[in-house]
Design a protein around this motif. Sequence first.
Motif, PDB file in Angstrom:
ATOM      1  N   THR A  23       0.814  -1.215   0.000  1.00  0.00           N
ATOM      2  CA  THR A  23       0.000   0.000   0.000  1.00  0.00           C
ATOM      3  C   THR A  23       0.846   1.263   0.000  1.00  0.00           C
ATOM      4  OG1 THR A  23      -0.126  -0.040   2.423  1.00  0.00           O
ATOM      5  CG2 THR A  23      -1.878  -1.163   1.205  1.00  0.00           C
ATOM      6  N   ASP A  24       2.177   1.100   0.096  1.00  0.00           N
ATOM      7  CA  ASP A  24       3.083   2.239   0.127  1.00  0.00           C
ATOM      8  C   ASP A  24       3.691   2.491  -1.253  1.00  0.00           C
ATOM      9  OD1 ASP A  24       2.605   2.348   2.850  1.00  0.00           O
ATOM     10  OD2 ASP A  24       4.381   1.175   3.369  1.00  0.00           O
ATOM     11  N   VAL A  25       4.432   3.591  -1.356  1.00  0.00           N
ATOM     12  CA  VAL A  25       5.142   3.911  -2.593  1.00  0.00           C
ATOM     13  C   VAL A  25       6.609   4.157  -2.267  1.00  0.00           C
ATOM     14  CG1 VAL A  25       5.366   5.523  -4.519  1.00  0.00           C
ATOM     15  CG2 VAL A  25       3.098   4.924  -3.669  1.00  0.00           C
ATOM     16  N   ALA A  26       7.503   3.412  -2.925  1.00  0.00           N
ATOM     17  CA  ALA A  26       8.936   3.632  -2.787  1.00  0.00           C
ATOM     18  C   ALA A  26       9.354   4.728  -3.762  1.00  0.00           C
ATOM     19  CB  ALA A  26       9.707   2.347  -3.077  1.00  0.00           C
ATOM     20  N   LEU A  27      10.047   5.747  -3.238  1.00  0.00           N
ATOM     21  CA  LEU A  27      10.446   6.908  -4.032  1.00  0.00           C
ATOM     22  C   LEU A  27      11.964   7.034  -3.989  1.00  0.00           C
ATOM     23  CD1 LEU A  27       7.764   9.336  -2.573  1.00  0.00           C
ATOM     24  CD2 LEU A  27       7.778   8.463  -4.916  1.00  0.00           C
ATOM     25  N   LEU A  28      12.590   7.009  -5.166  1.00  0.00           N
ATOM     26  CA  LEU A  28      14.044   7.131  -5.259  1.00  0.00           C
ATOM     27  C   LEU A  28      14.408   8.543  -5.664  1.00  0.00           C
ATOM     28  CD1 LEU A  28      16.844   5.808  -5.139  1.00  0.00           C
ATOM     29  CD2 LEU A  28      16.553   5.204  -7.560  1.00  0.00           C
ATOM     30  N   GLU A  29      15.105   9.249  -4.785  1.00  0.00           N
ATOM     31  CA  GLU A  29      15.498  10.623  -5.060  1.00  0.00           C
ATOM     32  C   GLU A  29      16.717  10.662  -5.980  1.00  0.00           C
ATOM     33  OE1 GLU A  29      15.965  12.625  -1.318  1.00  0.00           O
ATOM     34  OE2 GLU A  29      13.931  12.133  -0.660  1.00  0.00           O
ATOM     35  N   GLY A  30      16.987  11.839  -6.513  1.00  0.00           N
ATOM     36  CA  GLY A  30      18.066  11.987  -7.475  1.00  0.00           C
ATOM     37  C   GLY A  30      19.436  11.642  -6.945  1.00  0.00           C
ATOM     38  N   ASP A  31      19.643  11.757  -5.620  1.00  0.00           N
ATOM     39  CA  ASP A  31      20.956  11.468  -5.041  1.00  0.00           C
ATOM     40  C   ASP A  31      21.111  10.022  -4.593  1.00  0.00           C
ATOM     41  OD1 ASP A  31      19.326  11.378  -2.837  1.00  0.00           O
ATOM     42  OD2 ASP A  31      20.420  12.876  -1.662  1.00  0.00           O
ATOM     43  N   GLY A  32      20.128   9.163  -4.921  1.00  0.00           N
ATOM     44  CA  GLY A  32      20.224   7.753  -4.551  1.00  0.00           C
ATOM     45  C   GLY A  32      19.606   7.419  -3.211  1.00  0.00           C
ATOM     46  N   LEU A  85      16.587   6.351  -1.003  1.00  0.00           N
ATOM     47  CA  LEU A  85      15.324   5.645  -1.199  1.00  0.00           C
ATOM     48  C   LEU A  85      14.452   5.816   0.039  1.00  0.00           C
ATOM     49  CD1 LEU A  85      13.605   3.704  -2.955  1.00  0.00           C
ATOM     50  CD2 LEU A  85      14.733   1.806  -1.758  1.00  0.00           C
ATOM     51  N   ARG A  86      13.257   6.351  -0.160  1.00  0.00           N
ATOM     52  CA  ARG A  86      12.295   6.512   0.929  1.00  0.00           C
ATOM     53  C   ARG A  86      11.003   5.806   0.554  1.00  0.00           C
ATOM     54  NH1 ARG A  86      14.559  10.572   4.088  1.00  0.00           N
ATOM     55  NH2 ARG A  86      15.962  11.963   2.936  1.00  0.00           N
ATOM     56  N   VAL A  87      10.192   5.528   1.569  1.00  0.00           N
ATOM     57  CA  VAL A  87       8.879   4.937   1.320  1.00  0.00           C
ATOM     58  C   VAL A  87       7.828   5.878   1.896  1.00  0.00           C
ATOM     59  CG1 VAL A  87       8.844   3.539   3.440  1.00  0.00           C
ATOM     60  CG2 VAL A  87       7.503   2.830   1.461  1.00  0.00           C
ATOM     61  N   ARG A  88       6.771   6.118   1.134  1.00  0.00           N
ATOM     62  CA  ARG A  88       5.681   7.020   1.529  1.00  0.00           C
ATOM     63  C   ARG A  88       4.421   6.201   1.768  1.00  0.00           C
ATOM     64  NH1 ARG A  88       5.017  12.582  -1.631  1.00  0.00           N
ATOM     65  NH2 ARG A  88       7.000  12.769  -0.512  1.00  0.00           N
ATOM     66  N   ASP A  89       3.812   6.364   2.945  1.00  0.00           N
ATOM     67  CA  ASP A  89       2.612   5.595   3.257  1.00  0.00           C
ATOM     68  C   ASP A  89       1.359   6.296   2.739  1.00  0.00           C
ATOM     69  OD1 ASP A  89       1.909   7.620   5.073  1.00  0.00           O
ATOM     70  OD2 ASP A  89       2.661   6.510   6.813  1.00  0.00           O
ATOM     71  N   ALA A  90       0.213   5.698   2.998  1.00  0.00           N
ATOM     72  CA  ALA A  90      -1.052   6.222   2.483  1.00  0.00           C
ATOM     73  C   ALA A  90      -1.407   7.584   3.064  1.00  0.00           C
ATOM     74  CB  ALA A  90      -2.169   5.222   2.762  1.00  0.00           C
ATOM     75  N   HIS A  91      -0.772   7.943   4.191  1.00  0.00           N
ATOM     76  CA  HIS A  91      -1.028   9.234   4.827  1.00  0.00           C
ATOM     77  C   HIS A  91      -0.031  10.310   4.378  1.00  0.00           C
ATOM     78  CE1 HIS A  91      -3.867   7.145   7.400  1.00  0.00           C
ATOM     79  NE2 HIS A  91      -2.923   6.282   7.726  1.00  0.00           N
ATOM     80  N   GLY A  92       0.849   9.962   3.428  1.00  0.00           N
ATOM     81  CA  GLY A  92       1.823  10.926   2.926  1.00  0.00           C
ATOM     82  C   GLY A  92       3.060  11.071   3.792  1.00  0.00           C
ATOM     83  N   GLN A  93       3.269  10.153   4.742  1.00  0.00           N
ATOM     84  CA  GLN A  93       4.438  10.201   5.616  1.00  0.00           C
ATOM     85  C   GLN A  93       5.595   9.412   5.004  1.00  0.00           C
ATOM     86  OE1 GLN A  93       4.453  12.121   8.514  1.00  0.00           O
ATOM     87  NE2 GLN A  93       2.480  12.763   7.628  1.00  0.00           N
TER      88      GLN A  93
END
Length: 288
Positions: free
Chosen positions: A113-122, A124-132
């Motif tokens: 249910t989350d989204v893994a987001l890879l930033e330009g500098d390498g 990696l963060r994960v964003r939950d359904a609440h935007g955290q």
Amino acid sequence: MRKQFLTLTVMTLAATSALAADRLNPADLRRVTKARESLVPAVAKEFGPKARFIHLFGQGQGMLAGVVAEIPAEPLGTDELPLLAIVRYDESTGAVRVVAREFKYREARSVGTDVALLEGDGTLRVRDAHGQDRLLARGVGGDLFPTAKGDALVATLLMNSEGPHETAVGLIDLQGRVKVLADGPGVDATPSISPDGRTVVFVSGRTSVASFYVTNVEGAPARQLTNVGLENWMLFGGPPKEFVPPPVSTHHMEWLNEDVLRYNAGGGAFWKLNVRTGHAAPDVGGEP
């Protein structure tokens, strides 16, 4: 790293690109056309008339699209990647929703249910359904591919640029633990993990020809699946009939079952690969 791997991949793809138009699967063409019909107006509404979506990540309800603020006036170099905003696109309904409005990401994939987001500098963060957001890992090169359970993902890891091993393939769980699965000389990249979460297939240039290799989540010694015995010089003037092209990216891969991986080999030409036997063939599909 990306420049050298692209050079290897482009050489192996160049000879097959002319044939790609004859191998288009009508179902894939319909899929892309349908996505454009929903994404083009939604992106213009949310980000302005100059914005364009340029990448699709994943399939189905979890599909994501990468959006650029505008198409660059001049072509980018091979090491230059435009930073993206991310939207979610539901293939079944055509619904589009903004996930990350900032133009700061290189890739994104749904992980459960989350989204893994890879930033330009390498990073990696994960964003939950609440935007955290929370940090998962650093030094990630890209090629994100989640497990079917949504509890981890495989990715390309950046290694020491001064050493012989430029990248590795790793498993990253949602607690941020990173395990290296394959780390050969040169570039190991573009991983994908089977639906049962056991088999990991990736692409390596260790034999001078971009080829598929297979390992598992325990990090067993990698076994070459495709292009065994081929060397780079054999591709000049046209590849031999046994040549299997590498995938364009991890984001155009899908597993049909535990043994068969389907992937985009460039120009819209999809192939099927049996990860047990190494047998591969174009997936032409049926009639429109």
